[in-house]
Design an enzyme around this catalytic site. Structure first.
Site, PDB file in Angstrom:
ATOM      1  N   ASN A 141      -5.464  -8.129  -2.325  1.00  0.00           N
ATOM      2  CA  ASN A 141      -5.130  -8.509  -0.953  1.00  0.00           C
ATOM      3  C   ASN A 141      -4.220  -7.545  -0.212  1.00  0.00           C
ATOM      4  OD1 ASN A 141      -6.593 -10.955  -1.163  1.00  0.00           O
ATOM      5  ND2 ASN A 141      -4.886 -11.896  -2.247  1.00  0.00           N
ATOM      6  N   TYR A 142      -3.365  -6.822  -0.937  1.00  0.00           N
ATOM      7  CA  TYR A 142      -2.341  -6.056  -0.235  1.00  0.00           C
ATOM      8  C   TYR A 142      -2.388  -4.544  -0.451  1.00  0.00           C
ATOM      9  CZ  TYR A 142      -0.555 -10.739   0.453  1.00  0.00           C
ATOM     10  OH  TYR A 142      -0.438 -12.059   0.789  1.00  0.00           O
ATOM     11  N   ILE A 143      -2.830  -4.103  -1.618  1.00  0.00           N
ATOM     12  CA  ILE A 143      -2.947  -2.656  -1.838  1.00  0.00           C
ATOM     13  C   ILE A 143      -4.293  -2.188  -1.284  1.00  0.00           C
ATOM     14  CG2 ILE A 143      -3.158  -0.843  -3.580  1.00  0.00           C
ATOM     15  CD1 ILE A 143      -1.259  -2.409  -5.342  1.00  0.00           C
ATOM     16  N   SER A 200       0.831  -1.215   0.000  1.00  0.00           N
ATOM     17  CA  SER A 200       0.000   0.000   0.000  1.00  0.00           C
ATOM     18  C   SER A 200       0.859   1.256   0.000  1.00  0.00           C
ATOM     19  CB  SER A 200      -0.929  -0.004   1.215  1.00  0.00           C
ATOM     20  OG  SER A 200      -1.852  -1.057   1.147  1.00  0.00           O
TER      21      SER A 200
END
Length: 910
Positions: A867-869, A662
């Site tokens: 899932n991650y950003i 992110s």
């Protein structure tokens, strides 16, 4: 613990047990290694430029050949999880084990059985079977115009991003400290003022007239533009709209009512709501849907054993059917482990049900897998699939409607008086466990789940759903701290499965929101964490040095922390559970990881690390350690996470992945200038996403069908170029002077299109039109039949197909005369020119898609984006550059991230 007799060997091995590092690292060891590989005093940013599988090139490494051998299995495409088994949204559901894929859709193979014995090449090193990962190209990160080596460019980019993170963390803490100081001064003045009854309390306003809100740890970080306050939204909604009479008034009232209802559900405006332990006050639902009972095979369909048909008890027949139905699944039925586990469970069921019977009723004991022939069973299931596929649309629609009617009561629950969608209310049917990668339990029988195994969670005042007739629930609970509606334990891995709310529900959204807010919170502490582990990389206490090295690897290379595994579980590992054979050291600073990661997918990566980290790993691997010994033998995941929680409540190793992805995307987005068409902007987004995936080491293997997909895409582009050329030829047909006016080059046929290709392409266009007409005709007839109306006659189809026949004749005439007649109503040069421009734009868009697809083939963009950003960053890009959010999020993801779409504007910052 016994200490080492040799100060230079910080390891002990007692009575042949696993070698373990000593408690302290002698200074002499550090000094000796410092002379071998001096440190530059600066941590390497941590970049991997290797993508994909591994080839057979021999590597110059720190140990014998066995260090480069397979630590796991070949790379395989990761399959999606099944929603029933992992608690994901019903809309995200796709079988991890191909249970729902029709046989007709699967690849047909020979029904020859694989032997249970190990394959001949099972002992061969994996490095002799798989190709080496290609290095990340400059195109993959959207930069190809520099002479700087890609590795150095990536390292500099990451170093710049990490420097910005350090600056930001210090700034945030300084602002918070100043806010706390002001608040303390304010409280002190208030106390002093309250002691004097005659002295009025004067509250000063800030220069801009806006009162500063008190800090709250749960409120998004400072300097973040928030969503409009509810009161303001309500006031705006209540503003009368332009219009006259009663109609305008009614519309305004409806809008206000809808807005008030929406305000009630905007839980993201108050993040503190998700912090309490009590998740609900009232909860009502209808339980779960069990799979249908087993339907015995027809009497003519038998298992053949040793050349003779045998009859089985229903329970054993069902298991035989599981295997027989999937004979075309080569990856499974040719897997020795799969066959061995299946046959073991099959024999156990046969023993319990009286074995098999021949045609005379004599008992037949099935003991040899190679004598089993499941072909008849496969043929039966295959024919059933084909029948279902050929079923008229009206009949399919009726079956689906009946199924939906049965399941309708289970699709929603009432959660605190509000209707919420349930994500996975269906209990998974019995079958054969597939697993992922080389799972040791693949092929085992997943037993049918009975109501007696299911625990229901529901409100105390609610009506408990009735269990199926003749059954009862295992237990009924009223756990208000839990978010699951039902749970049971599966028999393969002993894991508990949960029925949860859908991805777009408040609870699921709050969980995602909390996850990303935790990553934002890490923004305040990341500099201190990095400085601390940089210092402790040289600690003389072994446990501290191992912990610092592990945090470095997790932070820099996105390794998962890893957990301890039992002997019967898949040998999957993470950072803390790495063993001697999983890490190979190549001087001066390259580390090669090779192990089975999450879901038994092989993780292979070559990375450059800081010299001190390289030295540490060399110490952790020091003799007498050997294969099977743990590298981080004085560290567990629990200890690591406990240490991290000292920096920030709730901080665990997995938060680093979310934070790094992110923060990296937010940093790139801040400087991004995206212009041009929507397609060009989408490519800019994907380029940034791809850079995040590379910088954060989110990789994937190239899909098996990728080459075919790219070939089809190139053929589509070539087809458009041909259509463009034909349109230009029509301009000459309308006005022959155009050739001289525009130049002969403008009308030339592309070099890669010879007459043979043209004729083949023309045939495909004619056939495509025939299929389109036929499909439309059949669909219309099915609709007429479902409505009870007389169907159209075959002559009607024949009449419609004349259009395709005319097109074939037209192409034949063009090929003979070498001229293309203009088509359409009132064709003009201007119209043809506009058509050429339109086709040109389509070609450019498709070329961008092809380039994007090729660049993304080895980078897990989906993993990073979903899932991650932080999804709010994607929303910021969408709003900032005026790109429809539909270009980034599918319908399912838009529902899942509804809170993100509605809660931020283009000025929001991570």
């Amino acid at each position: 613990m016994a200490s080492s007799s040799d100060d230079d060997t910080p390891l002990v091995k007692v009575n042949g047990a696993a070698a373990k590092s000593d408690e302290r690292i002698p200074t002499s060891v550090d000094q000796a290694m410092d002379k071998e590989t001096p440190s530059n005093g600066r941590l390497h940013p941590g970049i991997s430029v290797r993508m994909g599988p591994v080839d057979d090139d021999k590597m110059d490494v720190d140990g014998p050949v066995k260090d480069t051998e397979a630590n796991g299995t070949t790379n395989g495409k990761r399959k999606a999880r099944n929603s029933v088994t992992n608690g994901k949204s019903y809309k995200e559901a796709s079988s991890s084990e191909d249970d729902d894929i029709p046989l007709s859709k699967r690849r047909k193979t020979s029904t020859t059985k694989a032997k249970v014995s190990d394959s001949e090449d099972s002992d061969a090193p994996l490095s002799t079977k798989i190709k080496k990962p290609p290095k990340a190209s400059a195109a993959q990160i959207g930069d190809s115009d520099s002479d700087t080596p890609l590795g150095d460019k990536l390292a500099k980019t990451k170093e710049k991003i990490e420097k910005a993170a350090e600056t930001t963390a210090k700034k945030i803490r300084a602002e918070e400290k100043a806010d706390e100081k002001k608040a303390a001064t304010k409280r002190k003045k208030a106390v002093e003022s309250s002691s004097d009854d005659d002295a009025p309390i004067v509250r000063k306003k800030k220069a801009n007239g806006v009162k500063k809100a008190e800090s709250d740890d749960d409120v998004p970080l400072s300097k973040v533009k928030k969503a409009k306050p509810a009161a303001k939204v309500k006031a705006e909604a209540a503003t009368p709209k332009k219009g006259k009479g009663k109609a305008a008034k009614v519309e305004t009232e409806q809008d206000l009512e809808a807005q008030e209802e929406e305000e009630q559900y905007n839980w993201w405006d108050d993040p503190s709501k998700s912090d309490g332990t009590k998740k609900w006050t009232t909860l009502q639902h209808n339980g779960v849907v069990f799979p249908p009972a087993y339907e015995p095979l027809p009497s003519s369909v038998k298992l053949i054993y040793d050349g003779k048909p045998v009859s089985l008890h229903e329970e054993a027949e069902e298991i035989a059917g599981f295997y027989g139905a999937m004979l075309n699944s080569t990856v499974n039925v040719t897997n020795p482990t799969f066959n061995k586990n299946f046959f073991k469970d099959f024999k156990a069921k046969l023993a319990k049900t009286g074995h098999a019977k021949d045609k005379d009723g004599n008992t037949v004991k099935i003991t040899d897998f190679d004598k089993c022939d499941f072909t008849k069973i496969f043929d039966y299931f295959d024919s059933e699939r084909e029948k279902k596929k050929a079923m008229p649309a009206a009949e399919k629609k009726a079956l689906k409607a009946a199924k939906d009617e049965v399941e309708a009561p289970y699709m929603y629950c009432m959660w605190d008086g509000r209707k919420q969608k349930v994500g996975n209310f269906r209990v998974e049917p019995p079958g054969l466990f597939r697993g992922r990668g080389e799972h040791p339990k693949t092929g085992m029988v997943k037993q049918r789940v009975r109501p007696e195994q299911v625990t229901i969670n529901i409100g105390k005042e609610a009506i408990v759903p009735k269990a199926p007739e003749g059954h009862k629930w295992k237990e009924v609970k009223h756990e208000q701290e839990a978010t699951w509606l039902a749970t049971w334990q599966e028999n393969i891995n002993g894991q508990y499965k949960y029925v949860m709310l859908a991805a777009n529900s408040d609870i699921k959204g709050q969980s995602d929101h909390k996850k990303f807010e935790k990553a934002r919170e890490l923004k305040k502490h990341i500099d201190r964490i990095r400085k601390d582990y940089e210092r402790e990389l040289k600690s003389d206490i072994m446990a501290d040095r191992q912990r610092a090295t592990a945090v470095y690897l997790i932070d820099k290379f996105a390794l998962r922390a890893g957990n301890e595994k039992g002997e019967d579980e898949a040998d999957t590992v993470g950072c803390c559970s790495l063993k001697f054979e999983h890490v190979t050291l190549r001087p001066p600073d390259t580390v090669i990881f090779d192990f089975l990661g999450k879901d038994s997918i092989r993780f292979y990566d070559e990375v450059k690390v800081d010299p001190q980290v390289f030295k540490n790993l060399k110490i952790f691997k020091k003799a007498p350690k050997t294969d099977g010994d743990e590298i981080f033998d004085r560290l567990t995941t629990t200890q690591l996470n406990k240490h991290l929680s000292n920096y920030m409540p709730g901080l665990t190793a997995k938060v680093f992945r979310t934070y790094n992805a992110s923060w990296t995307f937010a940093t790139l987005l801040r400087d991004l200038k995206s212009t041009g068409t929507i397609a060009e902007k989408v490519k800019d987004y994907n380029d940034a996403n791809r850079e995040v995936a590379i910088l954060c080491n989110h990789k994937r293997t190239v899909a098996a069908g990728f080459a075919g997909q790219m070939e089809k895409l190139q053929e589509k582009i070539k087809g458009l170029v041909y259509e463009q050329w034909r349109t230009k030829q029509m301009m000459i047909d309308i006005d022959p002077k155009q050739k001289k006016k525009r130049g002969a080059e403008y009308f030339e046929l592309p070099e890669d299109m010879d007459q043979e290709w043209i004729e083949q392409h023309q045939e495909s266009l004619v056939e495509e039109q025939r299929q389109k007409i036929t499909k439309k005709f059949e669909k219309e007839n099915e609709k007429l039949a479902s409505e009870g109306t007389k169907e159209m006659k075959p002559s009607e189809l024949k009449s419609r197909l004349e259009v395709a026949d005319d097109l074939a004749k037209k192409f034949k005439k063009e090929n003979k005369s070498k001229k293309v007649e203009a088509d359409g109503k009132g064709p003009t040069v201007d119209k043809m020119e506009a058509r050429v421009d339109k086709i040109t734009q389509r070609i450019e868009n498709m070329k961008l898609q092809a380039e994007d697809k090729d660049n993304n083939k080895e980078v897990a963009l989906g993993t990073s984006k979903i899932n991650y950003i932080d999804p709010r960053l994607t929303v910021v890009f969408s709003k900032k550059f005026n790109v429809p959010i539909e270009r980034f999020f599918s319908k399912t993801l838009r529902e899942k991230f509804d809170w993100a779409i509605k809660s931020v504007d283009e000025d929001w910052e991570f």
